[in-house]
Design an enzyme around this catalytic site. Structure first.
Site, PDB file in Angstrom:
ATOM      1  N   LYS A 150       1.505   6.203  -0.810  1.00 41.90           N
ATOM      2  CA  LYS A 150       2.282   5.764  -2.235  1.00 41.90           C
ATOM      3  C   LYS A 150       3.820   6.169  -1.323  1.00 41.90           C
ATOM      4  O   LYS A 150       4.451   7.050  -1.719  1.00 41.90           O
ATOM      5  CB  LYS A 150       2.294   6.027  -4.024  1.00 41.90           C
ATOM      6  CG  LYS A 150       1.332   5.685  -4.416  1.00 41.90           C
ATOM      7  CD  LYS A 150       1.142   5.964  -5.954  1.00 41.90           C
ATOM      8  CE  LYS A 150       0.154   5.392  -6.417  1.00 41.90           C
ATOM      9  NZ  LYS A 150      -0.138   5.389  -7.815  1.00 41.90           N
ATOM     10  N   ARG A 192      25.434  11.382   7.430  1.00 35.24           N
ATOM     11  CA  ARG A 192      24.873  11.051   6.110  1.00 35.24           C
ATOM     12  C   ARG A 192      23.650  11.180   5.997  1.00 35.24           C
ATOM     13  O   ARG A 192      22.786  10.997   5.579  1.00 35.24           O
ATOM     14  CB  ARG A 192      25.898   9.371   5.667  1.00 35.24           C
ATOM     15  CG  ARG A 192      25.110   8.621   4.877  1.00 35.24           C
ATOM     16  CD  ARG A 192      25.683   9.200   3.312  1.00 35.24           C
ATOM     17  NE  ARG A 192      24.958  10.943   2.546  1.00 35.24           N
ATOM     18  CZ  ARG A 192      25.373  11.639   2.168  1.00 35.24           C
ATOM     19  NH1 ARG A 192      26.465  11.596   1.768  1.00 35.24           N
ATOM     20  NH2 ARG A 192      24.131  12.416   1.325  1.00 35.24           N
ATOM     21  N   ASP A 236     -11.148   8.603 -11.091  1.00 33.56           N
ATOM     22  CA  ASP A 236     -10.156   7.783 -11.344  1.00 33.56           C
ATOM     23  C   ASP A 236      -9.235   7.759 -13.220  1.00 33.56           C
ATOM     24  O   ASP A 236     -10.717   7.697 -13.946  1.00 33.56           O
ATOM     25  CB  ASP A 236     -10.386   6.287 -10.985  1.00 33.56           C
ATOM     26  CG  ASP A 236      -8.704   6.016 -10.937  1.00 33.56           C
ATOM     27  OD1 ASP A 236      -7.428   6.223 -10.788  1.00 33.56           O
ATOM     28  OD2 ASP A 236      -8.539   4.489 -11.886  1.00 33.56           O
ATOM     29  N   LYS A 269     -11.450   0.839  -4.457  1.00 31.76           N
ATOM     30  CA  LYS A 269     -11.807   0.321  -5.427  1.00 31.76           C
ATOM     31  C   LYS A 269     -12.211  -0.732  -6.437  1.00 31.76           C
ATOM     32  O   LYS A 269     -13.170  -1.424  -5.922  1.00 31.76           O
ATOM     33  CB  LYS A 269     -10.238   0.546  -4.848  1.00 31.76           C
ATOM     34  CG  LYS A 269      -9.464   1.697  -3.950  1.00 31.76           C
ATOM     35  CD  LYS A 269      -7.636   1.155  -4.214  1.00 31.76           C
ATOM     36  CE  LYS A 269      -6.670   2.004  -5.012  1.00 31.76           C
ATOM     37  NZ  LYS A 269      -6.961   3.056  -5.725  1.00 31.76           N
ATOM     38  N   GLU A 298     -13.754   4.937  -5.586  1.00 34.34           N
ATOM     39  CA  GLU A 298     -13.465   4.921  -7.120  1.00 34.34           C
ATOM     40  C   GLU A 298     -13.988   5.080  -7.186  1.00 34.34           C
ATOM     41  O   GLU A 298     -14.624   3.797  -7.602  1.00 34.34           O
ATOM     42  CB  GLU A 298     -12.218   4.170  -7.230  1.00 34.34           C
ATOM     43  CG  GLU A 298     -10.685   4.449  -7.724  1.00 34.34           C
ATOM     44  CD  GLU A 298      -9.838   3.502  -7.577  1.00 34.34           C
ATOM     45  OE1 GLU A 298      -8.494   3.929  -7.611  1.00 34.34           O
ATOM     46  OE2 GLU A 298     -10.152   2.663  -8.582  1.00 34.34           O
TER      47      GLU A 298
END
Length: 281
Positions: free
Chosen positions: A137, A102, A218, A169, A197
């Site tokens: 991510k 597994r 963006d 950002k 960004e």
């Protein structure tokens, strides 16, 4: 050949994964049902067309529990194979192979799923000159492996974490009271790579003037991206990001951006359908 991935401890990963599965009592099913001296042979195969990623890691699970297991690798890492392709042949102790099964399958299914989806995005922008990037991510604890899988699929790695490049950002900009001041502070701190960004054309000039080394454009539509690329005029790399799908990536790539980053290749990749069937010797 030993699997080496910078910053990743394969032995520790295998040990921790098996410990999670075995818990305090071990594989009680195999110990109750399978004779201690039983020997199995098995074939791992793909039921989907895939880009193969994770074979050496899957093999490590079997070797951890049976150092004498015989493994024949039938395809190469990164190879694109049709459904029904045999990937590995294994011969060894039955209990060990069932216990490792597994963990080995979970790993190769996940990584091959990422590599396969990544290759679809790479194919979608072929010939445009744009380069596909991954993102942060990723599943906590699996970033090195998932970014490895995107490379196997044909992407390049973006920054590995918070430490290897500044990425300014919208929240950084808001607190610093503007793009230029945020970039100025990063440059004053001695940071060499400063990714900024921007979501408006009027942010490009002040970001570049303050010392940005890479612009992340963006959530811009293709016509705005094309205008932004023209304004940058090759002074720094440009990156399209935000909401990119297989349906939209080609139009964005054709605007002349250097890179396109896609969170979906790690965040939303479905597991590949890979199985492992055993019989006794």
């Amino acid at each position: 050949m030993t699997f080496v991935l910078d910053g990743f401890d394969l032995d520790a990963f295998v040990a921790a994964t098996l410990a999670e599965d075995l818990g305090p009592g071990g594989d009680i099913t195999s110990e109750a049902v399978i004779p201690a001296d039983a020997r199995f042979r098995g074939v791992m195969d793909s039921r989907d067309p895939i880009v193969v990623a994770g074979l050496p890691i899957a093999e490590a699970f079997f070797r951890a529990l049976d150092p004498n297991v015989a493994i024949e690798r039938l395809v190469e890492e990164g190879e694109r194979v049709p459904a029904g392709t045999d990937l590995l042949r294994l011969t060894g102790r039955g209990r060990a192979m069932l216990t490792a099964e597994r963990s080995a399958l979970n790993t190769i299914q996940h990584l091959s799923g990422i590599a396969t989806l990544t290759r679809a995005y790479v194919d979608a922008i072929a010939g445009t000159g744009a380069i596909l990037l991954d993102t942060r991510k990723t599943i906590p604890g699996l970033r090195r492996l998932e970014k490895y899988a995107t490379k196997v699929g044909g992407a390049e790695n973006h920054r590995m974490g918070l430490w290897d490049a500044a990425m300014i950002k919208d929240n950084h900009v808001a607190v610093a009271d503007g793009v230029a001041e945020a970039v100025r502070r990063a440059a004053a701190a001695g940071i060499a790579r400063i990714i900024v960004e921007v979501d408006r054309i009027d942010q490009i000039a002040p970001a570049l003037a303050a010392g940005a080394t890479h612009l992340l454009l963006d959530n811009m539509a293709p016509e705005i991206l094309r205008e932004a690329v023209g304004l940058v005029a090759g002074r720094v790399p440009t990156e399209a990001s935000g909401g990119v799908t297989l349906d939209t990536i080609r139009a964005k790539a054709e605007t002349g951006v250097t890179f396109i980053s896609v969170g979906r290749i790690t965040q939303s990749a479905p597991a590949a359908d890979i199985g492992l069937d055993f019989d006794t010797l």
